[in-house]
Design an enzyme around this catalytic site. Structure first.
Site, PDB file in Angstrom:
ATOM      1  N   ARG A   1       0.853  -1.183   0.000  1.00  0.00           N
ATOM      2  CA  ARG A   1       0.000   0.000   0.000  1.00  0.00           C
ATOM      3  C   ARG A   1       0.893   1.239   0.000  1.00  0.00           C
ATOM      4  NH1 ARG A   1      -3.188  -2.849  -1.629  1.00  0.00           N
ATOM      5  NH2 ARG A   1      -5.234  -3.453  -0.841  1.00  0.00           N
TER       6      ARG A   1
ATOM      7  N   HIS B   1       0.936  -0.161 -10.430  1.00  0.00           N
ATOM      8  CA  HIS B   1       0.007  -1.012  -9.673  1.00  0.00           C
ATOM      9  C   HIS B   1      -0.320  -2.295 -10.447  1.00  0.00           C
ATOM     10  CE1 HIS B   1      -3.107  -0.765  -6.225  1.00  0.00           C
ATOM     11  NE2 HIS B   1      -2.791  -2.023  -6.472  1.00  0.00           N
TER      12      HIS B   1
END
Length: 308
Positions: free
Chosen positions: A223, A271
């Site tokens: 994250r 990502h």
């Protein structure tokens, strides 16, 4: 007939609908899989936190909300969501994460960037063996443990850290503040695979980055908020951190003018470390539907107090 509402967006519907229908038929579950239904008729919601559905109050018959995302920080605080919430633990996602982490650990361990970027000369820098390279895994959930096992199988000297105590693992496992310091001080390569919670935000701040051996590498496919961006940039400038490979960010897509984009010791990936695969994720969703219908405990149910 069980009513399953798919509330994860039109693009995901096109991808998931055939796999979900196949998995339901394979499990022998008679279900009406739909994208629209009267709330009081819905038994299960297949969900993505980006969905327009944000008020769960009318879904009085719903037995579980089954998220397609591994992360639940965008939904776990929704006060209208009183139904059981299950996060996605997808074998395909796990495989993808293991491949990303192992690939980048090997890349940094072997010093491959130097040659890929076309270094001149004939300086024969031979890397140590994997058993001589210390790797730290922050996060010992499904993904962290899978990566730790894969790295250990390649003979890396792996140690892990989690917020709560873990026992019976194949690697040394630490917890708490003292455990985090112990893992960081020993780790030449650190991989962060923690959820985003109030306790993990800015976990790697200036003080803790200072615990790393000089020139250590950070790989973050977990994250974006786990790392203090300003502190990381300062550590990169000073050489305290040798390189950062980052797949997740506080703002996504990462703005073109963000300092990470142009920094010579930062690798930005968009990502892509791991993604949920519709074929395998559909089986996970249907297994939980079957468990709920049979009165069995749900798998991967979120602990609201802990935030994941």
């Amino acid at each position: 007939m069980t009513t399953v509402l798919f509330a994860a967006g039109d693009a995901a519907w096109v991808e998931y609908a055939p796999h979900l229908r196949h998995a339901l038929a394979e499990a022998g579950i008679a279900a009406d899989l739909v994208t629209e239904a009267r709330p009081e008729t819905v038994d299960f919601i297949v969900y993505a936190p980006s969905s327009p559905l944000q008020d769960f109050t009318p879904y009085t018959r719903c037995r579980a909300v089954l998220s397609l995302w591994a992360g639940v920080e965008r939904i776990v605080g929704n006060q209208s969501l009183t139904q059981p919430l299950c996060r996605m633990v997808d074998p395909g996602l796990t495989e993808g994460m293991v491949e990303y982490v192992v690939g980048h650990v090997l890349r940094h361990h072997l010093g491959m960037d130097r040659w890929i970027k076309g270094a001149t000369g004939w300086e024969q820098i031979v890397p140590p063996l994997a058993r001589e390279r210390r790797v730290g895994l922050l996060g010992l959930g499904e993904l962290g443990l899978a990566c730790a096992r894969a790295l250990k199988a390649l003979n890396f000297d792996v140690a892990g850290w989690s917020r709560s105590a873990k026992s019976g693992l194949e690697i040394p496992a630490h917890h708490g503040d003292a455990g985090l310091e112990a893992v960081l001080r020993r780790s030449e390569i650190v991989v962060t695979l923690l959820p985003r919670t109030a306790e993990t935000e800015n976990l790697l701040d200036a003080r803790r980055l200072g615990w790393l051996p000089s020139g250590a590498v950070i790989i973050n496919p977990g994250r974006g908020a786990l790392i203090d961006d300003a502190a990381l940039l300062a550590a990169l400038e000073s050489g305290a951190v040798g390189h950062a490979t980052l797949d997740v960010f506080r703002v996504e897509p990462l703005p073109d003018d963000h300092p990470f984009r142009s920094h010579p010791r930062v690798t930005v990936t968009p990502h892509i470390a791991a993604d949920t695969r519709a074929s395998s994720a559909s089986r996970v969703i249907v297994e939980n539907i079957g468990r709920a219908l049979a009165g069995e405990p749900l798998k991967h149910q979120v602990d609201r107090a802990r935030g994941y």
